[in-house]
Design an enzyme around this catalytic site. Structure first.
Site, mmCIF file in Angstrom:
data_model
loop_
_atom_site.group_PDB
_atom_site.id
_atom_site.type_symbol
_atom_site.label_atom_id
_atom_site.label_comp_id
_atom_site.label_asym_id
_atom_site.label_seq_id
_atom_site.Cartn_x
_atom_site.Cartn_y
_atom_site.Cartn_z
ATOM 1 N N ASP A 11 -18.417 -3.789 78.869
ATOM 2 C CA ASP A 11 -19.056 -2.893 79.347
ATOM 3 C C ASP A 11 -20.420 -3.281 79.857
ATOM 4 O O ASP A 11 -20.583 -4.555 79.578
ATOM 5 C CB ASP A 11 -19.409 -1.850 78.068
ATOM 6 C CG ASP A 11 -20.113 -0.586 78.739
ATOM 7 O OD1 ASP A 11 -20.176 0.031 79.478
ATOM 8 O OD2 ASP A 11 -20.949 -0.611 77.645
ATOM 9 N N ASP A 13 -23.949 -1.380 80.427
ATOM 10 C CA ASP A 13 -24.996 -0.899 79.604
ATOM 11 C C ASP A 13 -25.005 -1.005 78.272
ATOM 12 O O ASP A 13 -24.074 -0.259 77.690
ATOM 13 C CB ASP A 13 -25.475 0.568 80.072
ATOM 14 C CG ASP A 13 -25.886 0.755 81.672
ATOM 15 O OD1 ASP A 13 -26.888 1.361 82.042
ATOM 16 O OD2 ASP A 13 -24.827 0.542 82.510
#
Length: 232
Positions: A11, A13
């Protein structure tokens, strides 16, 4: 040293990058246009993970709600501001880049699956000089409507685009862990990201408190994870 996994997906953020300052600034720009009070970065951090539209909807709800007919204008304001200020405060988490470089040096193919728009994600990585580290970037809009995390589509596409093989996924939210699990991959949660709930409740196969721990954790997961995509 050979990596225990052919592919590791991340991922963006709250996992690789602390984007909270720039996202909070964009949210507050939209809130100001709506005549609302600003939120703290800490408040906005709890709203990150489900994409920009979800984040703004929560911010508007927290400051008095919003008529559906007005939402689109505020959303466009947020996107416009963020697009012009996406790398002002954003920085990698400690050890993140070294961990990715170590994976690549071991022969691992590395990519990103994020709920951020693909265009924003690629521009952000490029602005930070990190784009060459990632072989594939899949955004929340890449796969089409309704197919962003927690749906597994992006994670599955990452594995396919990187040529297949044993893979693992690393994230900070329930969206990430659910997507990785639905794709049949072992999952690693970071404890320092934009957590919406205690990290121990995410259901990840392992948790790390610093990226220095990633390599040994992946080795341990590899030893207990069958090639067929399930715990041995």
């Amino acid at each position: 040293m050979t990596s225990p996994f052919a592919i590791v997906g991340f991922d963006l953020d709250g996992t690789l990058l602390d984007t909270s300052g720039d996202l909070a600034a964009a949210v507050n720009h939209a809130l100001a246009g709506a005549g609302r009070p600003a939120l703290t970065t800490g408040q906005v951090t709890t709203m990150i993970g489900g994409g920009a539209k979800h984040m703004l909807a929560q911010a508007l709800d927290a400051t008095g709600g919003c008529d559906e007919s007005e939402f689109r204008g505020h959303y466009k304001a947020l996107l416009g501001y963020y697009g012009n200020h996406l790398a002002v405060h954003t920085r990698p988490y400690p050890g993140a880049i070294a961990a990715v470089e170590a994976l690549r040096a071991s022969g691992t193919r590395v990519g990103v699956v994020t709920n951020k728009f693909e265009g924003f994600a690629t521009r952000l990585l490029d602005a930070l000089g990190l784009a060459p580290l990632f072989d594939v970037v899949i955004g929340g809009d890449t796969m089409g409507p309704g197919r962003s995390k927690p749906a597994p589509d992006g994670v599955l596409a990452l594995v396919e685009r990187l040529g297949g093989g044993r893979a693992a996924f690393v994230g900070d939210s329930i969206y990430d862990i659910q997507a990785g699990k639905a794709a049949g991959l072992p999952t690693v949660a970071v404890s320092f990201g934009f957590l919406l709930q205690p990290v121990g409740t995410l259901g990840a196969d392992a948790v790390i408190d610093h990226f220095d721990q990633l390599s040994p954790v992946l080795a341990r997961l590899s030893a207990t994870w069958s090639a067929g995509g399930a715990p041995a």
